[in-house]
Design a protein around this motif. Sequence first.
Motif, short mmCIF file in Angstrom:
data_model
loop_
_atom_site.label_atom_id
_atom_site.label_comp_id
_atom_site.label_asym_id
_atom_site.label_seq_id
_atom_site.Cartn_x
_atom_site.Cartn_y
_atom_site.Cartn_z
N LYS A 263 4.50 -6.73 11.64
CA LYS A 263 3.32 -6.18 12.29
C LYS A 263 3.62 -4.77 12.78
O LYS A 263 4.69 -4.53 13.35
N PHE A 264 2.67 -3.87 12.57
CA PHE A 264 2.84 -2.47 12.96
C PHE A 264 1.60 -2.01 13.71
O PHE A 264 0.46 -2.25 13.26
N SER A 265 1.80 -1.37 14.84
CA SER A 265 0.69 -0.83 15.62
C SER A 265 0.15 0.45 14.98
O SER A 265 0.74 0.98 14.02
N TYR A 266 -0.94 0.96 15.53
CA TYR A 266 -1.59 2.15 14.96
C TYR A 266 -0.68 3.37 15.05
O TYR A 266 -0.10 3.66 16.10
N GLY A 267 -0.55 4.08 13.94
CA GLY A 267 0.24 5.30 13.89
C GLY A 267 1.72 5.09 13.72
O GLY A 267 2.47 6.07 13.69
N ARG A 268 2.17 3.87 13.56
CA ARG A 268 3.60 3.61 13.44
C ARG A 268 4.05 3.76 11.99
O ARG A 268 3.32 3.42 11.05
N LEU A 269 5.26 4.26 11.80
CA LEU A 269 5.81 4.47 10.47
C LEU A 269 6.25 3.13 9.88
O LEU A 269 7.02 2.38 10.48
N ILE A 270 5.79 2.84 8.66
CA ILE A 270 6.19 1.62 7.95
C ILE A 270 7.34 1.90 7.00
O ILE A 270 8.32 1.17 6.97
N SER A 271 7.23 2.96 6.22
CA SER A 271 8.28 3.29 5.25
C SER A 271 8.33 4.80 5.09
O SER A 271 7.29 5.45 4.94
N LYS A 272 9.54 5.36 5.12
CA LYS A 272 9.70 6.80 4.91
C LYS A 272 9.48 7.19 3.45
O LYS A 272 9.04 8.30 3.18
N ASP A 273 9.81 6.30 2.53
CA ASP A 273 9.61 6.56 1.11
C ASP A 273 9.55 5.22 0.40
O ASP A 273 10.58 4.62 0.09
N PHE A 274 8.33 4.72 0.14
CA PHE A 274 8.21 3.42 -0.51
C PHE A 274 8.36 3.52 -2.03
O PHE A 274 8.39 2.49 -2.71
N VAL A 275 8.47 4.73 -2.56
CA VAL A 275 8.69 4.87 -4.00
C VAL A 275 10.13 4.47 -4.35
O VAL A 275 10.37 3.73 -5.32
N GLU A 276 11.09 4.95 -3.59
CA GLU A 276 12.49 4.61 -3.84
C GLU A 276 12.94 3.37 -3.08
O GLU A 276 14.12 2.99 -3.17
#
Length: 582
Positions: A263-276
């Motif tokens: 769970k992630f709140s509003y504006g929180r970073l989930i992934s810096k680079d989901f491509v790699e």
Amino acid sequence: MRRYMVSYSWQILKKELGLYQLTMDIIVMIRVCKMFRQGLRGFREYQIIETSHRKHPIFSFWDKRKRGRITFDTMDFVAEEGHFPPKAMQITQKLPSWRTESEIQALCNLLQVLDSYRNYSEPLQLLLAKVIRFERFGRRRVIVKKGKRGNSFYFIYMGTVAVTEDEDGSSAFLDPHPKLLHRGDCFGELGLLNPLVWRATMVCMEETEFLVVDREDFLAYKLDQEFQKDAQHRFEFFRKMDLFESWSDEKLWNLVNLGKVEKFSYGRLISKDFVESSSIMFVSKGSCEVLRLIDLGTSPFYYKWIWQHLELIDGGSLKTHLNEPSPVERFKEFQIKSYPVQDFSSLKLKHLQNSWEQQGTSFSRRIKTGNTLPKMLGPKIKSRRPCSLECSMIRTKYGDLPEEAAVGTYIKIHTVEEGEPVGLHQILLPEKQCDMRPLILVSLGAEVIRMRKDKFCELIDSEVMEKLSRFKVKYPSDEAMCQKFLQENTWNIFRKDLVRLLVKPRQRPPFIPVRPKKKEIYSSKSLMLDLCSFNKETKPCYPIFMAPQKYLPPLRIVQAITAPRYKIQELLPQYKNAGVLV
């Protein structure tokens, strides 16, 4: 002579024995100190604070819902930074049946700092707080061994744990880049739900504090049923997706066991680079934004846009930044070097005259150098005088650019809605055809199911692969995003100038109560690039935000660019005065 030699040798031996004894005393003292430190290791989290030095260690307030007064003692949860508080440690030392509701709720509130704990449902959080116990292990301590059956579920409260393939965990201290788990991570929950053995060894890289749930308490207080409810919600989510509609229940449960809810709140970073990233995600609730960090200095459109606006500094056209001659001088030089006798200017003028006649416009051979505006706006604006720009430059492949103008910005390029996957848009493409630009995923208040990409690829069949081949998300190029950013920036500048011109200013400023100024880190100028300040020697007093780049130096981040421009009264002469339309 012989007696003298014997006495001299005895003195040397006494000195050597004295040095030896001193060395042994130092070694013994070091060992005693080490044993003393190890014995007091359990008391390191305590922080000595005298109650008399605190103004109000106990305070209370009236609760309208419970219709009573709630008292809170600030000394209960005093601890050294990062360590588990002593008051909470006393609660975990009690048997689960002896803990009161207030103690369970206080422990549940304290554990909200752990991301993995916060991802569970509220009933499950209360049950975990009821049965959890505290443990502390030193460096190189093996928590679980590979091949052994799991009997406990661990939350990392402080410290670092390495995941290794060997039994004793020694490879973690030899590997320069081991796989690590940090504060807020958890492991071992699947071993309590299913009769599985550990596929890896978990070893402490430093002194680590854990919150542990044992199998006996896990089953006695029916935590397995709550875990099964959460798994059922994930199963229903995957069953509704068109991507897995042909899968059997057994195969779909295998997919459910691979995923973890986060769970992630509003504006929180989930992934810096989901491509790699080595994992994929499914948005089960809420939505997310896909952002791209654009280096504006690498865009030719931005380079041209910057110099077009810098020419208006001090009301003149800037010539000093160009070391090369103008197009007219280059054409004359070309005539002299290549064809010194012939003159092609008449052919060029004739060609331009014919083309302008076809368009229905008049052609004049006169060239006005004092004004660069269109002919319809030329008489309204006075001529510009040249100016100079003194600032450090950097070399780009398009030419010199002011160092302060080399900035970047975050641009939103896509929104991931509920039920959509993240990281599957090019999973079947060859590596040469993949878009490897780093993409950032930010939460808008979302709940995602994360799983390993390689494990997911082992489950998919030919039908799912066919559906994934049709699932394509094409993101715009960096140049297109840069042009869009500059167009929106130009429009915002014009809109603000126009509103400021049309709205009649107040005769008297509104009454504003005097309030003490608070020291704030953020400033509105922090995320704004002012091209007019390049000539100024004073440095800005506000902070500047920098974004890290892979294999590159950090890049300054801006949200808007303030550029020198013509006055809107000159561009729109019908607006003579503010608030008056002529």
